[in-house]
Design a protein around this motif. Structure first.
Motif, PDB file in Angstrom:
ATOM      1  N   UNK A   1       0.715  -1.128  -0.020  1.00 48.76           N
ATOM      2  CA  UNK A   1      -0.068  -0.119   0.153  1.00 48.76           C
ATOM      3  C   UNK A   1       0.954   1.043  -0.010  1.00 48.76           C
ATOM      4  N   UNK A   2       0.453   2.070  -0.986  1.00 48.45           N
ATOM      5  CA  UNK A   2       1.436   3.440  -1.036  1.00 48.45           C
ATOM      6  C   UNK A   2       1.032   4.617  -0.292  1.00 48.45           C
ATOM      7  N   UNK A   3      -0.260   4.755  -0.179  1.00 48.20           N
ATOM      8  CA  UNK A   3      -0.804   5.892   0.689  1.00 48.20           C
ATOM      9  C   UNK A   3      -2.087   5.517   1.366  1.00 48.20           C
ATOM     10  N   UNK A   4      -1.935   6.202   2.812  1.00 53.26           N
ATOM     11  CA  UNK A   4      -3.069   6.019   3.584  1.00 53.26           C
ATOM     12  C   UNK A   4      -3.627   7.442   3.788  1.00 53.26           C
ATOM     13  N   UNK A   5      -4.733   7.747   3.516  1.00 51.12           N
ATOM     14  CA  UNK A   5      -5.592   9.067   3.676  1.00 51.12           C
ATOM     15  C   UNK A   5      -6.327   8.887   4.835  1.00 51.12           C
TER      16      UNK A   5
ATOM     17  N   UNK B   1      -9.910   9.460  -7.403  1.00 47.52           N
ATOM     18  CA  UNK B   1      -8.688   9.332  -7.985  1.00 47.52           C
ATOM     19  C   UNK B   1      -8.038   8.438  -9.045  1.00 47.52           C
ATOM     20  N   UNK B   2      -7.274   8.767  -9.954  1.00 52.10           N
ATOM     21  CA  UNK B   2      -7.130   7.626 -11.008  1.00 52.10           C
ATOM     22  C   UNK B   2      -5.993   6.756 -10.468  1.00 52.10           C
ATOM     23  N   UNK B   3      -5.114   7.289  -9.640  1.00 51.19           N
ATOM     24  CA  UNK B   3      -4.166   6.457  -8.994  1.00 51.19           C
ATOM     25  C   UNK B   3      -4.810   5.398  -7.960  1.00 51.19           C
ATOM     26  N   UNK B   4      -4.337   4.207  -7.946  1.00 51.55           N
ATOM     27  CA  UNK B   4      -5.486   3.096  -7.326  1.00 51.55           C
ATOM     28  C   UNK B   4      -4.527   2.549  -5.985  1.00 51.55           C
TER      29      UNK B   4
ATOM     30  N   UNK C   1      -0.169   2.287   4.692  1.00 55.87           N
ATOM     31  CA  UNK C   1       0.469   2.938   3.682  1.00 55.87           C
ATOM     32  C   UNK C   1       1.754   3.292   4.148  1.00 55.87           C
ATOM     33  N   UNK C   2       2.765   3.367   3.065  1.00 60.01           N
ATOM     34  CA  UNK C   2       4.197   3.722   3.129  1.00 60.01           C
ATOM     35  C   UNK C   2       4.260   5.263   3.358  1.00 60.01           C
ATOM     36  N   UNK C   3       3.122   5.827   2.869  1.00 60.54           N
ATOM     37  CA  UNK C   3       3.013   7.631   3.089  1.00 60.54           C
ATOM     38  C   UNK C   3       1.432   7.801   3.567  1.00 60.54           C
TER      39      UNK C   3
ATOM     40  N   UNK D   1       0.167  12.649  -9.186  1.00 59.01           N
ATOM     41  CA  UNK D   1       1.216  13.821  -8.888  1.00 59.01           C
ATOM     42  C   UNK D   1       1.990  13.673  -7.715  1.00 59.01           C
ATOM     43  N   UNK D   2       1.405  13.480  -6.741  1.00 57.64           N
ATOM     44  CA  UNK D   2       2.100  13.358  -5.432  1.00 57.64           C
ATOM     45  C   UNK D   2       3.322  11.952  -5.596  1.00 57.64           C
ATOM     46  N   UNK D   3       2.504  11.003  -6.051  1.00 58.45           N
ATOM     47  CA  UNK D   3       3.547   9.842  -6.174  1.00 58.45           C
ATOM     48  C   UNK D   3       4.859  10.023  -7.201  1.00 58.45           C
ATOM     49  N   UNK D   4       4.439  10.889  -8.206  1.00 52.14           N
ATOM     50  CA  UNK D   4       5.681  11.411  -9.140  1.00 52.14           C
ATOM     51  C   UNK D   4       6.463  12.232  -8.388  1.00 52.14           C
ATOM     52  N   UNK D   5       6.095  13.161  -7.616  1.00 59.54           N
ATOM     53  CA  UNK D   5       7.036  14.049  -6.946  1.00 59.54           C
ATOM     54  C   UNK D   5       7.968  13.226  -5.859  1.00 59.54           C
ATOM     55  N   UNK D   6       7.217  11.947  -5.312  1.00 53.10           N
ATOM     56  CA  UNK D   6       7.779  11.316  -4.246  1.00 53.10           C
ATOM     57  C   UNK D   6       9.123  10.539  -5.164  1.00 53.10           C
ATOM     58  N   UNK D   7       8.828   9.910  -6.356  1.00 53.00           N
ATOM     59  CA  UNK D   7       9.540   9.269  -7.050  1.00 53.00           C
ATOM     60  C   UNK D   7      10.929  10.054  -7.558  1.00 53.00           C
TER      61      UNK D   7
END
Length: 107
Positions: free
Chosen positions: A1-5, A26-29, A81-83, A101-107
């Motif tokens: 899991x990448x994100x926990x909101x 969100x388009x990111x899953x 989540x990792x974040x 977009x957040x994921x892209x910035x992290x990478x």
């Protein structure tokens, strides 16, 4: 899991649908939504349960009122989540690409 909101909920029945729907759009899953009902006396707890029953992406926590920080900490206790992102329940995202977009910035 990448994100926990994590979304604390207290007396926000008029905003909660818009808030949660903006995240679920969100388009990111690779995320989870954690709705923390902080002992809200309005219909917020029922709305949280509605989302929790509708999709596995949403976890719901019901707890006695302890304030915003306490609600956020309760969400952190179950976050996978990792974040972690915090979103106030009377706010929403107006961009379906926000998580991407957040994921892209992290990478």
């Amino acid at each position: 899991m990448k994100f926990s909101i994590i979304i604390p909920c207290y007396k926000v029945e008029q905003y909660l649908h818009q808030c949660v729907d903006s995240v679920l759009a969100q388009t990111y899953e690779d995320y989870e939504v954690i709705l923390v009902d902080d002992g809200s006396p309005d219909n917020s707890p029922a709305i949280c349960d509605e989302y929790g029953n509708k999709t596995d992406k949403v976890k719901v926590i019901h707890k006695p009122n302890g304030g915003l920080s306490d609600a956020r900490n309760a969400g952190l206790d179950v976050a996978l989540g990792e974040f972690v992102l915090f979103l106030d329940s009377d706010d929403w995202w107006d961009d379906k690409e926000a998580l991407r977009k957040i994921d892209t910035c992290i990478k």
